[in-house]
Design a protein around this motif. Structure first.
Motif, PDB file in Angstrom:
ATOM      1  N   LEU A 281      14.891   2.238  -2.452  1.00 50.08           N
ATOM      2  CA  LEU A 281      13.599   1.604  -2.184  1.00 50.08           C
ATOM      3  C   LEU A 281      13.663   0.658  -0.999  1.00 50.08           C
ATOM      4  CD1 LEU A 281      12.189   0.904  -5.760  1.00 50.08           C
ATOM      5  CD2 LEU A 281      12.073   2.981  -4.366  1.00 50.08           C
ATOM      6  N   GLU A 282      14.827   0.049  -0.754  1.00 50.08           N
ATOM      7  CA  GLU A 282      14.981  -0.848   0.388  1.00 50.08           C
ATOM      8  C   GLU A 282      14.802  -0.097   1.705  1.00 50.08           C
ATOM      9  OE1 GLU A 282      15.248  -4.091   0.643  1.00 50.08           O
ATOM     10  OE2 GLU A 282      15.097  -4.325  -1.531  1.00 50.08           O
ATOM     11  N   GLU A 283      15.078   1.194   1.717  1.00 56.90           N
ATOM     12  CA  GLU A 283      14.912   1.994   2.930  1.00 56.90           C
ATOM     13  C   GLU A 283      13.443   2.204   3.294  1.00 56.90           C
ATOM     14  OE1 GLU A 283      17.346   2.959   4.919  1.00 56.90           O
ATOM     15  OE2 GLU A 283      18.832   2.019   3.595  1.00 56.90           O
ATOM     16  N   LEU A 284      12.564   1.987   2.328  1.00 59.66           N
ATOM     17  CA  LEU A 284      11.133   2.225   2.546  1.00 59.66           C
ATOM     18  C   LEU A 284      10.473   0.919   2.975  1.00 59.66           C
ATOM     19  CD1 LEU A 284      10.709   4.450  -0.602  1.00 59.66           C
ATOM     20  CD2 LEU A 284      10.553   5.243   1.767  1.00 59.66           C
ATOM     21  N   SER A 285      10.804   0.487   4.159  1.00 60.37           N
ATOM     22  CA  SER A 285      10.304  -0.792   4.666  1.00 60.37           C
ATOM     23  C   SER A 285       8.786  -0.743   4.845  1.00 60.37           C
ATOM     24  CB  SER A 285      10.974  -1.129   5.992  1.00 60.37           C
ATOM     25  OG  SER A 285      10.720  -0.127   6.953  1.00 60.37           O
ATOM     26  N   GLY A 286       8.164  -1.891   4.651  1.00 65.89           N
ATOM     27  CA  GLY A 286       6.712  -1.994   4.797  1.00 65.89           C
ATOM     28  C   GLY A 286       5.968  -1.810   3.498  1.00 65.89           C
ATOM     29  N   ILE A 287       6.621  -1.240   2.487  1.00 64.45           N
ATOM     30  CA  ILE A 287       5.985  -1.104   1.176  1.00 64.45           C
ATOM     31  C   ILE A 287       6.324  -2.343   0.363  1.00 64.45           C
ATOM     32  CG2 ILE A 287       5.894   0.226  -0.962  1.00 64.45           C
ATOM     33  CD1 ILE A 287       6.425   2.726   0.658  1.00 64.45           C
ATOM     34  N   GLU A 288       5.299  -3.001  -0.142  1.00 62.69           N
ATOM     35  CA  GLU A 288       5.489  -4.301  -0.801  1.00 62.69           C
ATOM     36  C   GLU A 288       5.667  -4.199  -2.309  1.00 62.69           C
ATOM     37  OE1 GLU A 288       2.399  -7.046   1.313  1.00 62.69           O
ATOM     38  OE2 GLU A 288       1.814  -4.934   1.488  1.00 62.69           O
ATOM     39  N   ALA A 289       5.184  -3.112  -2.910  1.00 64.64           N
ATOM     40  CA  ALA A 289       5.307  -2.930  -4.357  1.00 64.64           C
ATOM     41  C   ALA A 289       5.283  -1.434  -4.667  1.00 64.64           C
ATOM     42  CB  ALA A 289       4.188  -3.643  -5.100  1.00 64.64           C
ATOM     43  N   PHE A 290       5.928  -1.086  -5.775  1.00 69.14           N
ATOM     44  CA  PHE A 290       6.031   0.321  -6.162  1.00 69.14           C
ATOM     45  C   PHE A 290       5.517   0.522  -7.581  1.00 69.14           C
ATOM     46  CE2 PHE A 290       9.279  -0.387  -2.986  1.00 69.14           C
ATOM     47  CZ  PHE A 290       9.215   0.735  -2.185  1.00 69.14           C
TER      48      PHE A 290
END
Length: 338
Positions: A281-290
């Protein structure tokens, strides 16, 4: 303690299907025993080859039928998540496994504890490895004057059986008992039992002969789950994760959550993952919440996530919150699952 795997069923199925290439998979704690079973199959059926698929598996929703077929297997055995369903997919069969351990001593300790607490009726549940001990413990309790209820199983569940995310036999008994009693040493299952029923919950550990009150640890998980919802409220960019494990692929549900969030002004990216980890999930920068629609326990037990990672029930509470309503602390109980 020894593990008893239903090898007779494996031998019968290999013979019936004239299988030559066999895949086996099991939870981590059973892999050593499964290796012994694999060698037994090769010895008893000359010309066969076994492959142990050693990736972690967390339940009957996490089987390997597709992987087994890619390996060219004639048959696959999913060992240890004892369910009422005999087969998964095209070539994978469920094989039961049980722990050979006695609950007699810890049951007596529990009786003394429960009488001091004034419990007159309890709901008795367990997970796959201890199903064979349910009636014995029930009889011990009944003989000591404590009424015992064993809820009916639904779907894949046997009577009195719970999964990490399904608690129907207990949930349907919650208005009839003073407490929930889990047979086993899995706090993972016990925490879910407490969260999903809202009832006092005790774990009977037959290995340490301890009776463990799970209220404090379960309530801490609930607080973290609620906090994650409030943290996610301020996010503008969401990732909705579709789990890729065989029994967890919820595309339609993911799309519905995406549409609801977008209707509330949020930006959403659909993502597919097999293993939902902090590193990925850290690789998906710009996403603030999942929000992940795979295993709900990932969100409850995911301590290492640096951003909110909500389960479906948490997501539904988030949508309520974004719509001007409040989060209610019993939302896990109201959903009847985690």
């Amino acid at each position: 303690m020894t593990v008893k795997i239903d090898e007779n069923r494996m031998h019968e199925l290999v013979e019936k299907h004239k299988a030559k290439k066999i895949v086996l998979n099991a939870p981590d704690g059973l892999l050593s025993s499964v290796r012994i079973s694999a060698k037994s199959l090769e010895k008893s059926h000359p010309g066969t080859h076994t492959i142990i698929l050693a990736d972690a598996t967390y339940g009957s929703c996490d089987t390997v039928d597709g992987d087994a077929q890619m390996l060219g297997a004639d048959i696959a055995f999913h060992v240890g998540h004892n369910v009422t369903v005999p087969k998964f997919g095209k070539i994978t069969y469920a094989i039961d496994a049980f722990d050979d351990v006695s609950f007699k001593q810890v049951a007596q300790i529990a009786i003394e504890d429960f009488k001091k607490r004034g419990f007159k009726t309890v709901c008795l549940v367990t997970y796959a490895q201890h199903l064979q001990n349910l009636n014995e413990v029930s009889e011990i309790f009944e003989g000591a004057g404590i009424n015992t209820l064993i809820g009916k199983g639904l779907g894949q569940l046997h009577d009195g059986q719970i999964f990490g995310c399904e608690f129907y036999p207990a949930f349907n008994m919650r208005d009839k008992v003073d407490a929930m009693v889990l047979m086993g040493s899995s706090a993972f299952h016990g925490i879910g039992l407490r969260l999903s029923t809202g009832m006092p919950t005790f774990m009977l550990d037959p290995y340490s002969n301890e009776v463990v009150d799970l209220e404090t640890v379960a309530d801490e998980r609930l607080k973290k789950a609620i906090l994650s919802i409030y943290k996610a409220r301020d996010a503008e960019n969401f990732g909705v994760i579709i789990g890729l494990k065989e029994g967890q692929i919820m595309v339609d549900q993911s799309l519905k959550i995406m549409e609801k969030l977008e209707s509330l002004g949020k930006k959403v990216q659909l993502i597919a993952l097999r293993e939902i980890t902090s590193a990925r999930l850290e690789e998906l920068s710009g996403i603030e919440a999942f929000i992940q629609t795979g295993c709900p326990r990932i969100s409850v037990d995911g301590y290492t996530f640096s951003k909110p990672v909500l389960s479906v029930p948490q997501a539904e509470e988030l949508i309520r919150l974004l719509s001007g309503k409040t989060v209610e602390a019993d939302f896990f109980v109201r959903k009847n699952w985690l």
